[in-house]
Each structure stands twice: as structure tokens, then as C-alpha cells.
Motif scaffolding. Structure first.
Motif, PDB file in Angstrom:
ATOM      1  N   ALA A   1       0.867  -1.170   0.000  1.00 54.04           N
ATOM      2  CA  ALA A   1       0.000   0.000   0.000  1.00 54.04           C
ATOM      3  C   ALA A   1       0.908   1.225   0.000  1.00 54.04           C
ATOM      4  O   ALA A   1       1.951   1.230   0.640  1.00 54.04           O
ATOM      5  CB  ALA A   1      -0.896  -0.005   1.232  1.00 54.04           C
TER       6      ALA A   1
ATOM      7  N   TYR B   1     -10.084  -8.579   0.418  1.00 53.11           N
ATOM      8  CA  TYR B   1      -9.790  -7.421   1.261  1.00 53.11           C
ATOM      9  C   TYR B   1      -9.325  -7.883   2.631  1.00 53.11           C
ATOM     10  O   TYR B   1      -9.529  -9.026   3.026  1.00 53.11           O
ATOM     11  CB  TYR B   1     -10.979  -6.450   1.370  1.00 53.11           C
TER      12      TYR B   1
ATOM     13  N   TYR C   1      -8.175  -2.598   3.481  1.00 55.17           N
ATOM     14  CA  TYR C   1      -7.481  -2.526   2.203  1.00 55.17           C
ATOM     15  C   TYR C   1      -8.084  -3.562   1.278  1.00 55.17           C
ATOM     16  O   TYR C   1      -8.291  -4.703   1.670  1.00 55.17           O
ATOM     17  CB  TYR C   1      -5.990  -2.847   2.357  1.00 55.17           C
ATOM     18  N   THR C   2      -8.372  -3.163   0.050  1.00 58.21           N
ATOM     19  CA  THR C   2      -8.815  -4.142  -0.935  1.00 58.21           C
ATOM     20  C   THR C   2      -7.574  -4.729  -1.595  1.00 58.21           C
ATOM     21  O   THR C   2      -6.504  -4.097  -1.612  1.00 58.21           O
ATOM     22  CB  THR C   2      -9.734  -3.519  -2.000  1.00 58.21           C
TER      23      THR C   2
ATOM     24  N   LYS D   1      -4.162   0.577  12.472  1.00 59.21           N
ATOM     25  CA  LYS D   1      -4.519   1.487  11.379  1.00 59.21           C
ATOM     26  C   LYS D   1      -3.394   2.455  11.023  1.00 59.21           C
ATOM     27  O   LYS D   1      -3.486   3.163  10.034  1.00 59.21           O
ATOM     28  CB  LYS D   1      -5.764   2.297  11.744  1.00 59.21           C
TER      29      LYS D   1
ATOM     30  N   ILE E   1      -2.407  -3.844  -3.153  1.00 63.01           N
ATOM     31  CA  ILE E   1      -3.114  -3.479  -1.924  1.00 63.01           C
ATOM     32  C   ILE E   1      -3.540  -2.021  -2.057  1.00 63.01           C
ATOM     33  O   ILE E   1      -2.706  -1.141  -2.256  1.00 63.01           O
ATOM     34  CB  ILE E   1      -2.224  -3.689  -0.697  1.00 63.01           C
ATOM     35  N   ILE E   2      -4.851  -1.798  -1.951  1.00 59.30           N
ATOM     36  CA  ILE E   2      -5.414  -0.470  -2.186  1.00 59.30           C
ATOM     37  C   ILE E   2      -6.181  -0.035  -0.937  1.00 59.30           C
ATOM     38  O   ILE E   2      -7.109  -0.722  -0.504  1.00 59.30           O
ATOM     39  CB  ILE E   2      -6.357  -0.493  -3.401  1.00 59.30           C
ATOM     40  N   PRO E   3      -5.799   1.097  -0.334  1.00 59.90           N
ATOM     41  CA  PRO E   3      -6.510   1.568   0.851  1.00 59.90           C
ATOM     42  C   PRO E   3      -7.987   1.831   0.560  1.00 59.90           C
ATOM     43  O   PRO E   3      -8.327   2.374  -0.482  1.00 59.90           O
ATOM     44  CB  PRO E   3      -5.801   2.879   1.210  1.00 59.90           C
TER      45      PRO E   3
ATOM     46  N   SER F   1      -4.576   3.397   5.093  1.00 56.68           N
ATOM     47  CA  SER F   1      -6.029   3.494   5.010  1.00 56.68           C
ATOM     48  C   SER F   1      -6.582   4.137   6.277  1.00 56.68           C
ATOM     49  O   SER F   1      -6.251   3.716   7.385  1.00 56.68           O
ATOM     50  CB  SER F   1      -6.630   2.094   4.836  1.00 56.68           C
TER      51      SER F   1
ATOM     52  N   LEU G   1       1.451   0.665   7.416  1.00 57.87           N
ATOM     53  CA  LEU G   1       1.240   0.229   6.034  1.00 57.87           C
ATOM     54  C   LEU G   1       1.298  -1.289   5.959  1.00 57.87           C
ATOM     55  O   LEU G   1       2.088  -1.916   6.653  1.00 57.87           O
ATOM     56  CB  LEU G   1       2.326   0.797   5.118  1.00 57.87           C
TER      57      LEU G   1
ATOM     58  N   GLN H   1      -8.520  -6.427   6.866  1.00 60.84           N
ATOM     59  CA  GLN H   1      -8.670  -5.408   7.893  1.00 60.84           C
ATOM     60  C   GLN H   1      -7.410  -5.446   8.753  1.00 60.84           C
ATOM     61  O   GLN H   1      -7.054  -6.488   9.303  1.00 60.84           O
ATOM     62  CB  GLN H   1      -9.905  -5.695   8.758  1.00 60.84           C
TER      63      GLN H   1
ATOM     64  N   ASN I   1     -10.529   4.009   2.018  1.00 56.50           N
ATOM     65  CA  ASN I   1     -10.599   5.127   2.954  1.00 56.50           C
ATOM     66  C   ASN I   1     -12.004   5.483   3.401  1.00 56.50           C
ATOM     67  O   ASN I   1     -12.163   6.190   4.382  1.00 56.50           O
ATOM     68  CB  ASN I   1      -9.904   6.351   2.366  1.00 56.50           C
TER      69      ASN I   1
END
Length: 120
Positions: A18, A83, A27-28, A89, A34-36, A22, A92, A85, A38
Motif C-alpha cells: 500500500a 480485502y 485494504y482491498t 490502522k 493493496i489499495i486503501p 487506510s 502500512l 482489515q 478510505n
């Protein structure tokens, strides 16, 4: 490729980490990227998240032993993550974090749980 372009990244190479944290801790994952996530969709439930990224069904695993990942959702009856969790938080995630947790899952137990659910 020019003499000075050898250090440039291949644009077709998947990003395995990432690049930003996020805000939601979710994160997906798409083909190793890996894409946050938000903003959580609708109520922010696991079902809402999976539906918002195009999966009507999935199966999830709580990862109690991991210090990095709280929950991973997979394409139904596969080991393909869709995805995750994060537990923290502020940290990364990397795709290798996800891969490591997937390897530590007791898949025999998980498959038996899915068989039980499907037999209902």
C-alpha cells in the motif's frame, strides 16, 4: 530502453505494498495490489464491503494469531484474498504480510466450516 531508464519501475509490475495508510484500516486486494479503502460503504459491514468491490459472496477468516491483520475476506471457496482489515490502522500493509497470514491459516478447519455452511 535508454541508458538512464534502467532504474525505472516496470509500469505493468503490480504494486505489492500500500502506498498510503487506510483511514479505515481496510485494504482491498486485486491481483497482488493493496489499495486503501478510505471510506466504508453503506454500514461498513463485511458484507457491504465485499459487495461494494464486486463480490456477492465471500468467506472470511479472523486471524487471531496475526499481529498485523485482523480479518481477511476471500473469494468464496478459494485462498484468493479480496480485502483485509489491519489490526493497526497506523501501519502500512504489504502483500507479503497478507501472504504470510494466509499461509498460517488452518485451511482444513476453514474448508470444514464452509462445508458445514453449504450443507445447511
Amino acid at each position: 530502453m535508454g541508458l538512464f531508464n534502467f532504474s525505472k519501475k516496470n509500469k505493468n509490475e503490480p504494486v505489492k505494498n500500500a502506498t498510503t495508510i487506510s483511514r479505515t484500516g481496510f485494504y482491498t486486494i486485486n491481483r497482488g495490489n493493496i489499495i486503501p479503502l478510505n471510506e466504508l460503504p453503506k454500514t461498513g459491514s463485511h458484507v457491504d464491503i465485499s459487495e461494494s468491490i464486486g463480490f456477492d459472496t465471500c468467506h472470511g477468516v479472523l486471524t487471531f494469531e496475526s499481529n498485523v491483520i485482523e480479518y481477511i475476506a476471500f473469494k468464496r471457496r478459494t485462498k484468493v484474498p479480496i480485502y483485509v482489515q489491519a489490526k493497526d490502522k497506523t501501519r502500512l500493509l504489504t502483500f507479503s504480510d497478507v501472504e504470510q497470514v494466509i499461509q498460517e491459516i488452518d485451511w482444513g478447519f476453514e474448508w470444514r466450516q464452509l462445508d458445514f455452511e453449504d450443507d445447511k
